[in-house]
Scaffold this motif. Sequence first.
Motif, PDB file in Angstrom:
ATOM      1  N   LEU A 184     -35.085 -23.854  30.312  1.00 48.90           N
ATOM      2  CA  LEU A 184     -33.664 -23.592  30.103  1.00 48.90           C
ATOM      3  C   LEU A 184     -33.155 -22.415  30.928  1.00 48.90           C
ATOM      4  O   LEU A 184     -31.944 -22.201  31.036  1.00 48.90           O
ATOM      5  N   GLY A 185     -34.088 -21.634  31.453  1.00 49.45           N
ATOM      6  CA  GLY A 185     -33.700 -20.463  32.229  1.00 49.45           C
ATOM      7  C   GLY A 185     -33.220 -19.302  31.382  1.00 49.45           C
ATOM      8  O   GLY A 185     -32.353 -18.522  31.801  1.00 49.45           O
ATOM      9  N   VAL A 186     -33.805 -19.160  30.173  1.00 45.99           N
ATOM     10  CA  VAL A 186     -33.452 -18.033  29.300  1.00 45.99           C
ATOM     11  C   VAL A 186     -34.720 -17.253  28.953  1.00 45.99           C
ATOM     12  O   VAL A 186     -35.838 -17.768  29.067  1.00 45.99           O
ATOM     13  N   LYS A 187     -34.538 -16.022  28.517  1.00 45.45           N
ATOM     14  CA  LYS A 187     -35.681 -15.176  28.178  1.00 45.45           C
ATOM     15  C   LYS A 187     -36.230 -15.554  26.803  1.00 45.45           C
ATOM     16  O   LYS A 187     -35.483 -15.764  25.854  1.00 45.45           O
ATOM     17  N   HIS A 188     -37.537 -15.626  26.737  1.00 39.77           N
ATOM     18  CA  HIS A 188     -38.188 -15.876  25.448  1.00 39.77           C
ATOM     19  C   HIS A 188     -38.304 -14.560  24.681  1.00 39.77           C
ATOM     20  O   HIS A 188     -38.616 -13.520  25.264  1.00 39.77           O
ATOM     21  N   PRO A 189     -38.048 -14.549  23.360  1.00 44.51           N
ATOM     22  CA  PRO A 189     -38.250 -13.318  22.576  1.00 44.51           C
ATOM     23  C   PRO A 189     -39.690 -12.817  22.686  1.00 44.51           C
ATOM     24  O   PRO A 189     -40.632 -13.620  22.664  1.00 44.51           O
ATOM     25  N   ARG A 190     -39.837 -11.508  22.805  1.00 47.82           N
ATOM     26  CA  ARG A 190     -41.172 -10.920  22.948  1.00 47.82           C
ATOM     27  C   ARG A 190     -41.338  -9.741  21.998  1.00 47.82           C
ATOM     28  O   ARG A 190     -40.369  -9.108  21.580  1.00 47.82           O
ATOM     29  N   ASN A 191     -42.605  -9.466  21.668  1.00 45.64           N
ATOM     30  CA  ASN A 191     -42.937  -8.318  20.849  1.00 45.64           C
ATOM     31  C   ASN A 191     -42.939  -7.056  21.709  1.00 45.64           C
ATOM     32  O   ASN A 191     -42.852  -7.114  22.938  1.00 45.64           O
ATOM     33  N   LYS A 192     -43.060  -5.912  21.053  1.00 49.35           N
ATOM     34  CA  LYS A 192     -43.021  -4.645  21.786  1.00 49.35           C
ATOM     35  C   LYS A 192     -44.180  -4.504  22.767  1.00 49.35           C
ATOM     36  O   LYS A 192     -44.075  -3.793  23.771  1.00 49.35           O
ATOM     37  N   MET A 244     -19.604 -18.523  15.672  1.00 50.31           N
ATOM     38  CA  MET A 244     -18.364 -18.515  16.444  1.00 50.31           C
ATOM     39  C   MET A 244     -18.205 -17.263  17.297  1.00 50.31           C
ATOM     40  O   MET A 244     -17.255 -17.157  18.076  1.00 50.31           O
ATOM     41  N   SER A 245     -19.115 -16.321  17.169  1.00 46.02           N
ATOM     42  CA  SER A 245     -19.021 -15.071  17.925  1.00 46.02           C
ATOM     43  C   SER A 245     -19.454 -15.283  19.374  1.00 46.02           C
ATOM     44  O   SER A 245     -19.915 -16.362  19.755  1.00 46.02           O
ATOM     45  N   ASP A 246     -19.348 -14.234  20.162  1.00 48.50           N
ATOM     46  CA  ASP A 246     -19.758 -14.286  21.573  1.00 48.50           C
ATOM     47  C   ASP A 246     -21.188 -13.788  21.765  1.00 48.50           C
ATOM     48  O   ASP A 246     -21.531 -13.258  22.833  1.00 48.50           O
ATOM     49  N   ASN A 247     -22.008 -13.931  20.724  1.00 56.30           N
ATOM     50  CA  ASN A 247     -23.390 -13.455  20.781  1.00 56.30           C
ATOM     51  C   ASN A 247     -24.221 -14.408  21.659  1.00 56.30           C
ATOM     52  O   ASN A 247     -24.749 -15.421  21.180  1.00 56.30           O
ATOM     53  N   LYS A 248     -24.308 -14.071  22.933  1.00 52.28           N
ATOM     54  CA  LYS A 248     -24.995 -14.931  23.893  1.00 52.28           C
ATOM     55  C   LYS A 248     -26.464 -15.076  23.545  1.00 52.28           C
ATOM     56  O   LYS A 248     -27.044 -16.174  23.657  1.00 52.28           O
ATOM     57  N   ARG A 249     -27.105 -13.984  23.119  1.00 50.16           N
ATOM     58  CA  ARG A 249     -28.534 -14.034  22.826  1.00 50.16           C
ATOM     59  C   ARG A 249     -28.819 -14.954  21.642  1.00 50.16           C
ATOM     60  O   ARG A 249     -29.805 -15.707  21.654  1.00 50.16           O
ATOM     61  N   LEU A 250     -27.979 -14.921  20.625  1.00 45.77           N
ATOM     62  CA  LEU A 250     -28.158 -15.819  19.490  1.00 45.77           C
ATOM     63  C   LEU A 250     -28.078 -17.265  19.942  1.00 45.77           C
ATOM     64  O   LEU A 250     -28.903 -18.102  19.550  1.00 45.77           O
ATOM     65  N   LYS A 251     -27.121 -17.568  20.781  1.00 45.91           N
ATOM     66  CA  LYS A 251     -26.959 -18.945  21.267  1.00 45.91           C
ATOM     67  C   LYS A 251     -28.163 -19.392  22.090  1.00 45.91           C
ATOM     68  O   LYS A 251     -28.580 -20.550  22.028  1.00 45.91           O
ATOM     69  N   GLU A 252     -28.746 -18.480  22.858  1.00 40.18           N
ATOM     70  CA  GLU A 252     -29.940 -18.824  23.645  1.00 40.18           C
ATOM     71  C   GLU A 252     -31.114 -19.152  22.730  1.00 40.18           C
ATOM     72  O   GLU A 252     -31.843 -20.133  22.964  1.00 40.18           O
ATOM     73  N   LYS A 253     -31.303 -18.352  21.685  1.00 45.29           N
ATOM     74  CA  LYS A 253     -32.401 -18.598  20.756  1.00 45.29           C
ATOM     75  C   LYS A 253     -32.212 -19.919  20.025  1.00 45.29           C
ATOM     76  O   LYS A 253     -33.174 -20.675  19.823  1.00 45.29           O
ATOM     77  N   LEU A 254     -30.980 -20.180  19.628  1.00 40.18           N
ATOM     78  CA  LEU A 254     -30.705 -21.454  18.949  1.00 40.18           C
ATOM     79  C   LEU A 254     -30.921 -22.635  19.890  1.00 40.18           C
ATOM     80  O   LEU A 254     -31.379 -23.708  19.459  1.00 40.18           O
ATOM     81  N   GLN A 255     -30.635 -22.453  21.167  1.00 41.42           N
ATOM     82  CA  GLN A 255     -30.852 -23.518  22.144  1.00 41.42           C
ATOM     83  C   GLN A 255     -32.345 -23.820  22.279  1.00 41.42           C
ATOM     84  O   GLN A 255     -32.756 -24.982  22.369  1.00 41.42           O
ATOM     85  N   ILE A 256     -33.157 -22.759  22.309  1.00 38.19           N
ATOM     86  CA  ILE A 256     -34.608 -22.953  22.349  1.00 38.19           C
ATOM     87  C   ILE A 256     -35.074 -23.721  21.112  1.00 38.19           C
ATOM     88  O   ILE A 256     -35.839 -24.688  21.189  1.00 38.19           O
ATOM     89  N   GLU A 257     -34.598 -23.275  19.951  1.00 39.30           N
ATOM     90  CA  GLU A 257     -35.003 -23.892  18.683  1.00 39.30           C
ATOM     91  C   GLU A 257     -34.578 -25.356  18.622  1.00 39.30           C
ATOM     92  O   GLU A 257     -35.369 -26.231  18.233  1.00 39.30           O
ATOM     93  N   ALA A 258     -33.340 -25.631  19.015  1.00 43.56           N
ATOM     94  CA  ALA A 258     -32.840 -27.008  18.983  1.00 43.56           C
ATOM     95  C   ALA A 258     -33.664 -27.900  19.897  1.00 43.56           C
ATOM     96  O   ALA A 258     -34.074 -29.016  19.514  1.00 43.56           O
ATOM     97  N   THR A 259     -33.931 -27.429  21.113  1.00 44.31           N
ATOM     98  CA  THR A 259     -34.696 -28.217  22.072  1.00 44.31           C
ATOM     99  C   THR A 259     -36.112 -28.469  21.570  1.00 44.31           C
ATOM    100  O   THR A 259     -36.681 -29.558  21.759  1.00 44.31           O
TER     101      THR A 259
END
Length: 283
Positions: A96-104, A140-155
Amino acid sequence: MGRHIVYSEAVNRRLREEGRGKGEGADYVPWLLCDDFPSKGRSHRIPDPYNHRIHHFFSDLEARYYYYLCWSKRILDVREQYPLSPERTLAIADRLGVKHPRNKDGSLFVMTTDFLLTVHTEDDNEKYLARSVKRREDIMSDNKRLKEKLQIEATYWISLGVEWKIVTEESFSRTMADNAKHLLSRYNDPLPPNHEEMRIILFRQMSQQKSNTLANVCTEVDDLLEQDPGTALRFVFYLAAHRELTFDMNTPIRASNLIKNIIDTSLIDNYLRREGELNATSG
């Protein structure tokens, strides 16, 4: 005192060894537990009325949705905070061309789905449904990072052939959820010692007094059977929790409501007819 987990690859291994994210029914252990986040706000530990497992939720909305699901006869199992394969979610994020969440420590963060449901289908089979619970204002917010995570989850789920949807507070009936919470809190109540006699008298009185309030009828039954105040009302809720009495779940359940407005009295009449009690109610 709870612990606060700082996620790392070592912690991920330990959680897997603990059995997190594995099992079904009473044996399932969520990937995330409320005790992992002692300072996190509106967490809920809810005992399952059927298998007695403790469910872990991290918002009022998640807890309310659980009660809504719990009342459905089609829902066979609810697995919350279900972990996704990090290898698979990484491949999806790259595609998808988005960053995967990572631990510290730079290792892959294990993404989770709020609810994985096992559902009984109309053709007498079973299937899985995946649900992500979010407030509408967040969606409905402009939270781009939330939308990216949801896109990963949906896919992730779509690629496995599992239906995935976002659930907001507008997706289900809050009244039904609150009613289910109220009734299911009585599921494991002890029965009154004379519960069979009380059931007959309760049903007889409700059939005769459909235009009276539930509170009044239950008080009459308590007095008639010399029970402590509230005994009959608690028993009514117990019977409803066990589907032996049917409330209108789309109307707030209040003892001050008229019986005919909140209870399906045709089922009461059918029960009395089977027990040979209907003539006594109509005479």
